[in-house]
Write an enzyme that holds these catalytic residues in place. Structure first.
Site, short mmCIF file in Angstrom:
data_model
loop_
_atom_site.label_atom_id
_atom_site.label_comp_id
_atom_site.label_asym_id
_atom_site.label_seq_id
_atom_site.Cartn_x
_atom_site.Cartn_y
_atom_site.Cartn_z
N GLU A 226 0.87 -1.17 0.00
CA GLU A 226 0.00 0.00 0.00
C GLU A 226 0.91 1.22 0.00
O GLU A 226 1.57 1.49 1.00
CB GLU A 226 -0.89 0.00 1.23
CG GLU A 226 -1.75 -1.25 1.29
CD GLU A 226 -3.04 -1.04 2.08
OE1 GLU A 226 -3.99 -1.78 1.80
OE2 GLU A 226 -3.08 -0.16 2.95
N CYS A 261 -1.86 9.06 2.86
CA CYS A 261 -1.62 8.47 1.53
C CYS A 261 -2.66 9.00 0.56
O CYS A 261 -2.38 9.19 -0.62
CB CYS A 261 -1.67 6.96 1.60
SG CYS A 261 -3.11 6.32 2.43
P1 NDP Z 1 8.80 4.48 3.96
O1 NDP Z 1 8.74 3.77 2.65
O2 NDP Z 1 9.94 5.39 4.19
O3 NDP Z 1 8.81 3.45 5.17
C1 NDP Z 1 7.81 2.45 5.32
C2 NDP Z 1 8.33 1.37 6.21
O4 NDP Z 1 9.42 0.69 5.55
C3 NDP Z 1 8.91 1.90 7.52
O5 NDP Z 1 8.61 0.99 8.55
C4 NDP Z 1 10.38 1.94 7.22
O6 NDP Z 1 11.16 1.94 8.38
C5 NDP Z 1 10.55 0.68 6.41
N1 NDP Z 1 11.77 0.63 5.60
C6 NDP Z 1 12.59 1.66 5.26
N2 NDP Z 1 13.59 1.19 4.47
C7 NDP Z 1 13.39 -0.14 4.32
C8 NDP Z 1 14.06 -1.17 3.61
N3 NDP Z 1 15.16 -0.95 2.89
N4 NDP Z 1 13.56 -2.42 3.65
C9 NDP Z 1 12.44 -2.68 4.36
N5 NDP Z 1 11.75 -1.75 5.05
C10 NDP Z 1 12.22 -0.50 5.04
O7 NDP Z 1 7.40 5.23 4.11
P2 NDP Z 1 6.91 6.18 5.30
O8 NDP Z 1 6.93 5.44 6.58
O9 NDP Z 1 7.63 7.46 5.21
O10 NDP Z 1 5.38 6.38 4.94
C11 NDP Z 1 4.95 7.36 4.05
C12 NDP Z 1 4.55 6.75 2.74
O11 NDP Z 1 3.58 5.73 2.96
C13 NDP Z 1 3.88 7.76 1.82
O12 NDP Z 1 4.33 7.55 0.51
C14 NDP Z 1 2.41 7.40 1.95
O13 NDP Z 1 1.64 7.82 0.87
C15 NDP Z 1 2.47 5.92 2.10
N6 NDP Z 1 1.26 5.36 2.73
C16 NDP Z 1 0.37 4.64 1.97
C17 NDP Z 1 -0.81 4.17 2.51
C18 NDP Z 1 -1.79 3.40 1.68
O14 NDP Z 1 -2.71 2.85 2.26
N7 NDP Z 1 -1.69 3.36 0.38
C19 NDP Z 1 -1.15 4.43 3.91
C20 NDP Z 1 -0.16 5.19 4.63
C21 NDP Z 1 1.00 5.63 4.04
P3 NDP Z 1 11.56 3.30 9.07
O15 NDP Z 1 10.40 4.25 9.00
O16 NDP Z 1 11.82 2.88 10.44
O17 NDP Z 1 12.73 3.83 8.30
#
Ligand code: NDP
Length: 456
Positions: A226, A261
């Site tokens: 998502e 999002c």
């Molecule tokens: P990120 O992609 O930065 O992070 C998402 C998760 O992935 C976090 O737990 C993060 O850890 C983890 N992560 C980071 N790097 C890696 C890696 N290399 N391998 C595996 N996991 C990793 O997104 P955000 O948390 O900043 O969220 C914002 C984004 O999410 C926006 O684009 C938003 O639109 C989207 N979103 C979409 C939704 C939907 O339903 N479509 C709902 C909510 C948000 P850490 O944060 O600890 O670095």
């Protein structure tokens, strides 16, 4: 790992991170416990999750305070998020039995034919920080109900909330080994991709989602993503009330400081109502209180992540350099905290970063269009496909426009909303798979078909 309050930039807590060894040990625990959880009666699993929901309700004020302290959203919006999560859990728990029941396809024939839904096994839930309760509940609740064991990685920016979720799930009766937390930043997320989970459920950005999807593909296990959006909203000239429309669109764009999002990220307005719409929109944005998220009546708090301030700054600069006008906002205030003034830009073109790349902050570009055809052209000029909204007094006209768009959700006279009864899904760079609805309940299962031949 230091947990920082984005409103004050002060440290709240220092939390120990997981490492490969602790993650591997937790995975083994999950693996051992999953079988017995799967064989706990579905009704008992549902009751346990209902208990979790009751605990969210009882502890709502404390949990809202913790959430606000680490992500910076206004306290009322934290309360709203918790209430929203409770409503979602209600739908999921009330409908699980119906949609997870197997089906007899041919009960009278020989062989008889039926199929059942079995849990995937041990699933990994890598989650985002912007709505940790809502996006978490979309995944770990139906996953647990279906009989899976879950490794839940909250975002590093929502760690304290992740710890609370863990505590309350256990208090509600989820066996300790059936739900485990992975605490840490991106490297911990990456380490999870090296463990043999039976499914990956990721919420986050396209950039990280693509990495996760590529790595999960090699394991031949289900992977749902998502992801982000660049969601358009179109205002037709026949809207019944321009002011109401402007208020609704402004809230859709700026709620949670635009860090949803499905935030409205681009607005197209029919030329016949453009001036009046822009006037009302800017009036509304200027009326909001900005400040400490714990302050009474505050609508705009800080951003959660400091890094995003530079993205917003760059989008404004590029837009202005290429001819856009800033009607309000456009910069950071001078006081502490990761604040950015709510910003409205006009005279924008669709090829600007502001209109193409997820802003994920309190910023919006508004563009004038001549007719529906031009609106559709710009609305579909995107790599994303999460949601789109049309404001018009004519339902047929709105549905006709929404049908042409490659999005997972279409809104008529509303925006930025999610229903537990409807599938939540994105297309293209907005992701793959769906949560919520009966599809989201079954997303954490695999089917087994039976052909049962009676020897007589
Ligand atoms: P990120 O992609 O930065 O992070 C998402 C998760 O992935 C976090 O737990 C993060 O850890 C983890 N992560 C980071 N790097 C890696 C890696 N290399 N391998 C595996 N996991 C990793 O997104 P955000 O948390 O900043 O969220 C914002 C984004 O999410 C926006 O684009 C938003 O639109 C989207 N979103 C979409 C939704 C939907 O339903 N479509 C709902 C909510 C948000 P850490 O944060 O600890 O670095």
């Amino acid at each position: 790992m230091r947990i920082i309050n984005p409103a004050t930039e002060e440290m709240i807590e220092d939390v120990a991170e997981d490492n490969r060894l602790t993650l591997s040990n937790k995975f083994q625990l999950l693996k051992q416990a999953q079988h017995s959880w799967q064989h706990t009666a579905l009704t008992d699993r549902i009751k346990t999750i209902q208990g979790f929901s009751a605990l969210l309700e009882t502890n709502l004020e404390t949990l809202a305070g913790i959430l606000t302290s680490e992500v910076g959203k206004p306290l009322q919006q934290s309360r709203n998020e918790l209430k929203g999560a409770i409503t979602r859990i209600q739908w999921l728990t009330q409908n699980a039995e119906q949609y997870l029941a197997g089906e007899w396809m041919k009960a009278e024939t020989n062989p008889e034919e039926k199929f059942v839904y079995e849990p995937l096994g041990v699933v990994c839930n890598i989650s985002a920080w912007n709505y940790p309760y809502l996006v978490g509940v979309n995944v770990f609740v139906p996953a647990l109900i279906a009989g899976n064991a879950v490794m839940y990685k909250p975002s590093e920016y929502a760690t304290l909330t992740g710890l609370e979720i863990n505590k309350l799930l256990k208090k509600a009766g989820v066996p300790d080994a059936v739900f485990q937390l992975a605490i840490g930043a991106g490297a911990v997320g990456d380490a999870l991709l090296h463990l043999p989970f039976d499914g990956y459920f990721f919420t986050g950005s396209y950039k990280t989602g693509k990495l996760v999807y590529e790595k999960a593909a090699l394991k031949m296990v289900p992977c749902q993503c998502e992801l982000g959006g660049k969601d358009p909203l179109y205002v037709a000239e026949d809207v019944r009330d321009i002011k109401d429309t402007a208020i609704s669109a402004a809230e859709g764009a700026f709620y949670n400081s635009g860090q949803s999002c499905c935030s409205v990220e681009r607005i197209y307005v029919h030329e016949k109502v453009y001036d009046r719409f822009v006037h009302e929109f800017v009036q509304e944005v200027k009326s909001w209180k900005i400040g400490l998220p714990t302050g009474e009546g505050v609508f705009i708090g800080p951003l959660t992540r400091k890094e995003q301030l530079a993205v917003l700054d760059q989008q404004v600069r590029e837009a202005v350099r290429r001819g856009a006008f800033v009607l309000t906002g456009g910069k950071r205030p001078t006081h502490k905290g990761y604040y950015f003034e709510p910003t409205v830009l006009v005279n924008v073109t669709n090829d600007m970063s502001l209109m193409q790349d997820e802003s994920f902050g309190p910023m919006i570009g508004i563009m004038k269009v001549a007719d529906d055809e031009e609106a559709v052209k710009w609305m579909q000029d995107t790599e994303y496909g999460l949601t789109a909204s049309v404001y018009s007094s004519n339902k047929q006209r709105a549905e006709g426009i929404l049908e042409q768009l490659n999005v997972g959700t279409g809104y008529w006279n509303c925006c930025d909303r999610v229903s537990a009864a409807l599938p939540w899904s994105g297309r293209n760079h907005s992701g793959i798979g769906a949560t919520l609805s009966y599809i989201g309940l079954r997303a954490f299962t695999k089917t087994k078909a039976y052909h049962l031949k009676n020897p007589g």
